[in-house]
Design a protein around this motif. Structure first.
Motif, PDB file in Angstrom:
ATOM      1  N   LYS A   1       0.855  -1.159   0.054  1.00  0.00           N
ATOM      2  CA  LYS A   1      -0.060   0.049  -0.156  1.00  0.00           C
ATOM      3  C   LYS A   1       0.916   1.308   0.025  1.00  0.00           C
ATOM      4  O   LYS A   1       2.255   1.288   0.461  1.00  0.00           O
ATOM      5  N   GLY A   2       0.102   2.412  -0.366  1.00  0.00           N
ATOM      6  CA  GLY A   2       0.860   3.578  -0.259  1.00  0.00           C
ATOM      7  C   GLY A   2       2.031   3.783  -1.377  1.00  0.00           C
ATOM      8  O   GLY A   2       2.900   4.642  -1.013  1.00  0.00           O
ATOM      9  N   GLY A   3       1.920   3.231  -2.456  1.00  0.00           N
ATOM     10  CA  GLY A   3       2.957   3.216  -3.402  1.00  0.00           C
ATOM     11  C   GLY A   3       4.229   2.540  -3.291  1.00  0.00           C
ATOM     12  O   GLY A   3       5.219   2.703  -3.795  1.00  0.00           O
ATOM     13  N   GLU A   4       4.182   1.749  -2.090  1.00  0.00           N
ATOM     14  CA  GLU A   4       5.346   0.760  -1.805  1.00  0.00           C
ATOM     15  C   GLU A   4       5.268  -0.626  -2.467  1.00  0.00           C
ATOM     16  O   GLU A   4       4.073  -1.219  -2.354  1.00  0.00           O
ATOM     17  N   PHE A   5       6.232  -1.059  -2.710  1.00  0.00           N
ATOM     18  CA  PHE A   5       6.486  -2.604  -3.413  1.00  0.00           C
ATOM     19  C   PHE A   5       7.783  -3.185  -2.992  1.00  0.00           C
ATOM     20  O   PHE A   5       8.780  -2.590  -2.561  1.00  0.00           O
ATOM     21  N   GLU A   6       7.457  -4.420  -3.123  1.00  0.00           N
ATOM     22  CA  GLU A   6       8.616  -5.647  -2.891  1.00  0.00           C
ATOM     23  C   GLU A   6       8.964  -6.062  -4.082  1.00  0.00           C
ATOM     24  O   GLU A   6       8.215  -6.971  -4.674  1.00  0.00           O
ATOM     25  N   ILE A   7      10.214  -6.059  -4.597  1.00  0.00           N
ATOM     26  CA  ILE A   7      10.566  -6.639  -5.966  1.00  0.00           C
ATOM     27  C   ILE A   7      11.498  -7.560  -5.708  1.00  0.00           C
ATOM     28  O   ILE A   7      12.792  -7.540  -4.946  1.00  0.00           O
ATOM     29  N   VAL A   8      11.348  -8.709  -6.129  1.00  0.00           N
ATOM     30  CA  VAL A   8      11.954 -10.063  -5.981  1.00  0.00           C
ATOM     31  C   VAL A   8      12.839 -10.267  -7.176  1.00  0.00           C
ATOM     32  O   VAL A   8      12.346 -10.433  -8.303  1.00  0.00           O
ATOM     33  N   GLU A   9      14.220 -10.195  -6.817  1.00  0.00           N
ATOM     34  CA  GLU A   9      15.227 -10.667  -7.948  1.00  0.00           C
ATOM     35  C   GLU A   9      16.142 -11.681  -7.574  1.00  0.00           C
ATOM     36  O   GLU A   9      16.905 -11.534  -6.473  1.00  0.00           O
ATOM     37  N   PHE A  10      16.205 -12.943  -8.158  1.00  0.00           N
ATOM     38  CA  PHE A  10      16.769 -13.843  -7.904  1.00  0.00           C
ATOM     39  C   PHE A  10      16.761 -14.428  -6.326  1.00  0.00           C
ATOM     40  O   PHE A  10      17.777 -14.705  -5.515  1.00  0.00           O
ATOM     41  N   GLY A  11      15.607 -14.208  -5.661  1.00  0.00           N
ATOM     42  CA  GLY A  11      15.531 -14.734  -4.411  1.00  0.00           C
ATOM     43  C   GLY A  11      15.591 -13.607  -3.440  1.00  0.00           C
ATOM     44  O   GLY A  11      15.343 -14.074  -2.139  1.00  0.00           O
ATOM     45  N   THR A  12      15.989 -12.291  -3.851  1.00  0.00           N
ATOM     46  CA  THR A  12      16.315 -11.348  -2.805  1.00  0.00           C
ATOM     47  C   THR A  12      15.353 -10.204  -3.006  1.00  0.00           C
ATOM     48  O   THR A  12      14.908 -10.060  -4.316  1.00  0.00           O
ATOM     49  N   GLY A  13      14.820  -9.717  -1.874  1.00  0.00           N
ATOM     50  CA  GLY A  13      13.588  -8.583  -2.069  1.00  0.00           C
ATOM     51  C   GLY A  13      14.364  -7.298  -1.993  1.00  0.00           C
ATOM     52  O   GLY A  13      15.195  -7.016  -1.060  1.00  0.00           O
ATOM     53  N   TYR A  14      13.803  -6.285  -2.808  1.00  0.00           N
ATOM     54  CA  TYR A  14      14.227  -4.894  -2.827  1.00  0.00           C
ATOM     55  C   TYR A  14      13.048  -3.926  -2.309  1.00  0.00           C
ATOM     56  O   TYR A  14      12.073  -4.218  -3.497  1.00  0.00           O
ATOM     57  N   PHE A  15      12.989  -3.307  -1.560  1.00  0.00           N
ATOM     58  CA  PHE A  15      11.904  -2.331  -1.191  1.00  0.00           C
ATOM     59  C   PHE A  15      12.017  -1.046  -2.129  1.00  0.00           C
ATOM     60  O   PHE A  15      12.950  -0.351  -2.074  1.00  0.00           O
ATOM     61  N   VAL A  16      11.044  -0.982  -2.820  1.00  0.00           N
ATOM     62  CA  VAL A  16      10.828   0.339  -3.643  1.00  0.00           C
ATOM     63  C   VAL A  16       9.600   1.242  -3.270  1.00  0.00           C
ATOM     64  O   VAL A  16       8.666   0.707  -3.188  1.00  0.00           O
ATOM     65  N   ASN A  17       9.884   2.384  -3.257  1.00  0.00           N
ATOM     66  CA  ASN A  17       8.834   3.321  -2.944  1.00  0.00           C
ATOM     67  C   ASN A  17       8.888   4.413  -4.080  1.00  0.00           C
ATOM     68  O   ASN A  17       9.769   5.186  -4.322  1.00  0.00           O
ATOM     69  N   LEU A  18       7.871   4.469  -5.175  1.00  0.00           N
ATOM     70  CA  LEU A  18       7.618   5.302  -6.046  1.00  0.00           C
ATOM     71  C   LEU A  18       7.506   6.699  -5.869  1.00  0.00           C
ATOM     72  O   LEU A  18       7.740   7.746  -6.441  1.00  0.00           O
TER      73      LEU A  18
END
Length: 437
Positions: free
Chosen positions: A221-238
């Motif tokens: 929510k709130g323009g926040e996302f979790e991007i998973v790349e090769f098993g590792t998560g990255y927190f993204v806030n647009l």
């Protein structure tokens, strides 16, 4: 010594800012140079300024005195040159640049551990330098620049090679004309650009879009996302335009994780690029160029002393020549091409008979007359000395032997035989010329 300051435009090209000639690099001269730039550009204390340079003590002192709030980065290439002195291994270079190019602390610690395992002593030497000055993981965000080197300055100095050979005033005139032509040329190129962002920024964005195919998004929510790349998560806030990898934060261009989130939300990727890369700002950078100046013929006499170069002070060591001095590892020796045939493995052929396995000096088919003539004309190591020694012994023996009887009166002595002094005739040795004239 010439002090220069260059910047980079939105298209990642050199923009000359200032240059000056001083007698040497020291604290007063660098402080004076930085103070002039600070006053002309109204930099204040350097709150929003990022500088990259080598670690000359005078320059560090000048920036710390005049721009204490500026981010002063150290050129990682110069730091690598220091490490290279103690370790000549080829693997040292890629391991070091993996550490310096780490965008976040997690990657920095991981790459540093690999570097330490490879060479603990070099790692200890590296950590003596503050990582916040040469590693991306600790750089200040907001400047839209993730550079870890000052190659722009080195490239600009290379363009001044011809100007530095001229006298003092002519040198400064050539530098000014070069800067004037550079600004005019770039202004014409920028005026023809029709896209919203510069070409360099679009290429970087296309690269991020290609890498985003390996990423998957998990919505929050709130323009926040979790991007998973090769098993590792990255927190993204647009909304805040941030990513855990920090590449978007430093460069101002969406990284592959941000591109994945933007596409999943059906937004335009270009709308999330920094305004620094706008074509409009690129054109504005070159809107005001340098104005032409009349030549010395039209200059008015101000009544003041004529401008001259500072007193020459010969530097210590061997003269370096006119070319720019390259760093220890700036231009490594090129490897031999696979297509180029080296001497190793080459079969020797004789120049006389053409057979393989020997040269013309050891040819078994050469006649004795030809060999003697070649030795007499060219000589071979050791044989000329032996020939001179034998001739000297014969000459001394002739001097000790009783001379011939004197000719009778009224008889004329025989005239010496005329010698052929042509190039093909055998010449007398230096012993004969010394004894008999």
């Amino acid at each position: 010594m010439m002090l220069t300051a260059v910047g980079r435009d939105p298209n990642n090209q050199i923009f000359p800012i200032a240059w000056a000639v001083v007698d040497c690099e020291n604290n007063p001269n660098w402080e004076w140079f930085v103070k002039k730039i600070k006053a002309d550009l109204e930099l204040g204390l350097g709150e929003n300024i990022t500088l990259i340079s080598d670690m000359h003590k005078g320059l560090i002192h000048g920036v710390a005195t005049e721009l204490p709030m500026a981010e002063h980065r150290a050129c990682a290439r110069h730091i690598y040159s220091t490490l290279k002195k103690s370790n000549k291994a080829d693997m040292l270079k890629p391991l070091f640049w993996r550490v310096a190019s780490s965008f976040n602390e997690a990657d920095y610690k991981e790459n540093l551990a690999i570097f330490k395992e490879f060479d603990p002593q070099s790692c200890q030497t590296l950590l003596r330098k503050d990582p916040s000055t040469w590693c991306r993981a600790f750089f200040r965000v907001g400047c839209c620049c993730a550079d870890t080197h000052n190659n722009h300055t080195e490239s600009y100095n290379r363009t001044l090679k011809i100007a530095r050979r001229k006298p003092f005033v002519q040198m400064l005139e050539l530098i000014r004309r070069d800067a004037m032509q550079r600004v005019a040329t770039r202004s014409t190129i920028a005026a023809k650009e029709t896209a919203k962002y510069t070409k360099k920024a679009r290429k970087e964005l296309e690269k991020s879009c290609d890498e985003a195919q390996y990423c998957a998004m998990i919505t929050s929510k709130g323009g926040e996302f979790e991007i998973v790349e090769f098993g590792t998560g990255y927190f993204v806030n647009l909304s805040a335009r941030t990513c855990a990898c920090r590449k978007w934060d430093l460069t101002g261009i969406p990284c592959r994780h941000a591109v994945c989130a933007i596409r999943e939300m059906n937004y335009e990727v270009e709308d999330y690029m920094s305004d620094y890369y706008l074509t409009e700002k690129w054109q504005g950078t070159y809107r005001r160029g340098l104005r032409p100046v009349n030549g010395p013929k039209f200059w008015k006499d101000s009544g003041r002393p004529r401008i001259a170069a500072p007193p020459y002070k010969r530097p210590a060591g061997r003269p370096k020549g006119k070319a720019r001095i390259k760093g220890l590892n700036e231009s490594p020796r090129k490897k031999k091409s696979d297509k180029k045939v080296g001497r190793e493995g080459r079969v020797m052929h004789c120049g006389l008979c053409g057979e393989a396995g020997h040269n013309s000096r050891r040819c078994p088919h050469e006649s004795s007359e030809s060999r003697a003539k070649r030795i007499r004309l060219n000589g071979e190591p050791g044989q000329l000395e032996a020939q001179d020694q034998s001739e000297m012994e014969a000459a001394f023996a002739a001097m000790e032997a009783p001379g011939p009887e004197e000719p009778e009166a009224g008889h004329r002595a025989e005239e010496p035989e005329v010698q052929d002094v042509s190039s093909s005739a055998p010449q007398r040795s230096w012993v004969e010329r010394m004894l008999f004239g």
